[in-house]
Design a protein around this motif. Structure first.
Motif, mmCIF file in Angstrom:
data_model
loop_
_atom_site.group_PDB
_atom_site.id
_atom_site.type_symbol
_atom_site.label_atom_id
_atom_site.label_comp_id
_atom_site.label_asym_id
_atom_site.label_seq_id
_atom_site.Cartn_x
_atom_site.Cartn_y
_atom_site.Cartn_z
ATOM 1 N N PHE A 1 0.825 -1.203 0.000
ATOM 2 C CA PHE A 1 0.000 0.000 0.000
ATOM 3 C C PHE A 1 0.864 1.259 0.000
ATOM 4 N N GLN A 2 1.934 1.271 0.805
ATOM 5 C CA GLN A 2 2.838 2.419 0.813
ATOM 6 C C GLN A 2 3.514 2.598 -0.548
ATOM 7 N N TRP A 3 3.893 1.472 -1.150
ATOM 8 C CA TRP A 3 4.486 1.563 -2.485
ATOM 9 C C TRP A 3 3.458 2.099 -3.494
ATOM 10 N N GLY A 4 2.200 1.656 -3.384
ATOM 11 C CA GLY A 4 1.155 2.102 -4.289
ATOM 12 C C GLY A 4 0.914 3.596 -4.193
ATOM 13 N N LYS A 5 0.986 4.155 -2.965
ATOM 14 C CA LYS A 5 0.788 5.599 -2.813
ATOM 15 C C LYS A 5 1.877 6.387 -3.527
ATOM 16 N N ARG A 6 3.081 5.845 -3.555
ATOM 17 C CA ARG A 6 4.150 6.504 -4.297
ATOM 18 C C ARG A 6 4.008 6.255 -5.804
ATOM 19 N N HIS A 7 3.487 5.075 -6.132
ATOM 20 C CA HIS A 7 3.389 4.696 -7.544
ATOM 21 C C HIS A 7 2.364 5.550 -8.298
ATOM 22 N N VAL A 8 1.266 5.920 -7.635
ATOM 23 C CA VAL A 8 0.235 6.692 -8.330
ATOM 24 C C VAL A 8 0.721 8.090 -8.697
ATOM 25 N N LYS A 9 1.787 8.536 -8.074
ATOM 26 C CA LYS A 9 2.332 9.854 -8.394
ATOM 27 C C LYS A 9 3.232 9.822 -9.631
ATOM 28 N N GLN A 10 3.546 8.606 -10.085
ATOM 29 C CA GLN A 10 4.377 8.467 -11.265
ATOM 30 C C GLN A 10 3.515 8.592 -12.530
ATOM 31 N N GLY B 1 -1.366 5.904 -12.999
ATOM 32 C CA GLY B 1 -2.762 6.307 -12.930
ATOM 33 C C GLY B 1 -3.729 5.156 -12.769
ATOM 34 N N GLY B 2 -3.397 3.983 -13.305
ATOM 35 C CA GLY B 2 -4.307 2.849 -13.207
ATOM 36 C C GLY B 2 -4.462 2.318 -11.797
ATOM 37 N N ALA B 3 -3.524 2.661 -10.902
ATOM 38 C CA ALA B 3 -3.599 2.164 -9.523
ATOM 39 C C ALA B 3 -4.389 3.083 -8.619
ATOM 40 N N ARG B 4 -4.835 4.243 -9.136
ATOM 41 C CA ARG B 4 -5.498 5.228 -8.282
ATOM 42 C C ARG B 4 -6.738 4.668 -7.609
ATOM 43 N N ILE B 5 -7.576 3.959 -8.332
ATOM 44 C CA ILE B 5 -8.826 3.452 -7.762
ATOM 45 C C ILE B 5 -8.553 2.438 -6.643
ATOM 46 N N TYR B 6 -7.506 1.651 -6.803
ATOM 47 C CA TYR B 6 -7.192 0.639 -5.782
ATOM 48 C C TYR B 6 -6.552 1.285 -4.558
#
Length: 238
Positions: free
Chosen positions: A143-152, A156-161
């Motif tokens: 989840f922490q990685w995903g929060k950083r990933h959506v800023k890349q 954008g595809g991970a935003r909803i999750y």
């Protein structure tokens, strides 16, 4: 084993149970949790059926009963001796020595079983929590990685999750957070007009509120039960 014979008396035989040096064969654990749970339910039903004088507890009396039992374990043997030895005590007919002795025997036989069952319950609870906690740590890290990933640019595809995961984390933290009473006095004067109820968003809102309250109460009940089980498992008094 030889049998001793005495002159003038009939011979008597004493049956002695032999102690085996080999350990009992352990029952293999069932790897499938669903099958294991179904089998344990069958065994628990059988065990519950054979427990003599099993009484469902009144939650409002549990502390008082526990305190009375703790005091009684010390007092009852002395009172049995007094009643059996002093006729005026017997004449008062206020104490039943037979029932008291049965209570002592019941405790001496059942108490080790309760400790064993409590220890198993604690081990099962720890096993469940251990597995959930391990997966939870992995989920939080991702989840922490995903929060950083959506800023890349390609995240954008991970935003909803990520939004859904954040909502789950926030709800869990808020549900576990203790509610602090308000200390500041109201700034507006009291009004005689009854306050208006904030409209619920949709017809499902009351149902969701009821479910949340029931879940919170269930969590408190589970914690209290586990505290009681822990005390029983740690209690070594006979």
């Amino acid at each position: 084993m030889s049998t001793k014979k005495r002159t003038g008396n009939r011979s008597s035989k004493t049956v002695v149970q032999k102690r085996t040096s080999t350990k009992p064969t352990a029952i293999a654990a069932i790897p499938d949790p669903a099958a294991a749970a179904a089998r344990m339910v069958e065994l628990l039903n059988e065990m519950e059926a054979i427990i003599p004088d099993l009484t469902q507890p009144d939650v409002t009396k549990i502390p008082r009963m526990a305190q009375g039992a703790k005091f009684g374990r010390a007092l009852i043997p002395a009172m049995i001796n007094a009643v059996n030895s002093y006729p005026p005590f017997q004449q008062r007919n206020m104490f039943d020595p037979a029932a008291a002795q049965y209570a002592l025997d019941y405790h001496s036989q059942m108490h080790p079983i309760t400790q064993r069952m409590a220890a198993i319950t604690m081990a099962m609870s720890y096993s469940m929590n251990q597995k959930l906690s391990t997966s939870n740590e992995q989920a939080l890290q991702l989840f922490q990685w995903g929060k950083r990933h959506v800023k890349q640019p390609d995240g954008g595809g991970a935003r909803i999750y990520v939004d859904e995961l954040k909502s789950v984390v926030d709800r869990t933290i808020n549900r576990r957070k203790p509610q602090k009473p308000a200390t500041n006095p109201p700034t507006t004067p009291p009004s005689t007009t009854p306050p208006t109820t904030r409209p619920m968003q949709g017809f499902m809102a009351p149902s969701l509120a009821a479910k949340a309250a029931a879940q919170a109460q269930s969590d408190r009940d589970d914690d209290e039960i586990m505290d009681l089980v822990y005390k029983i498992a740690m209690d070594q008094e006979k």
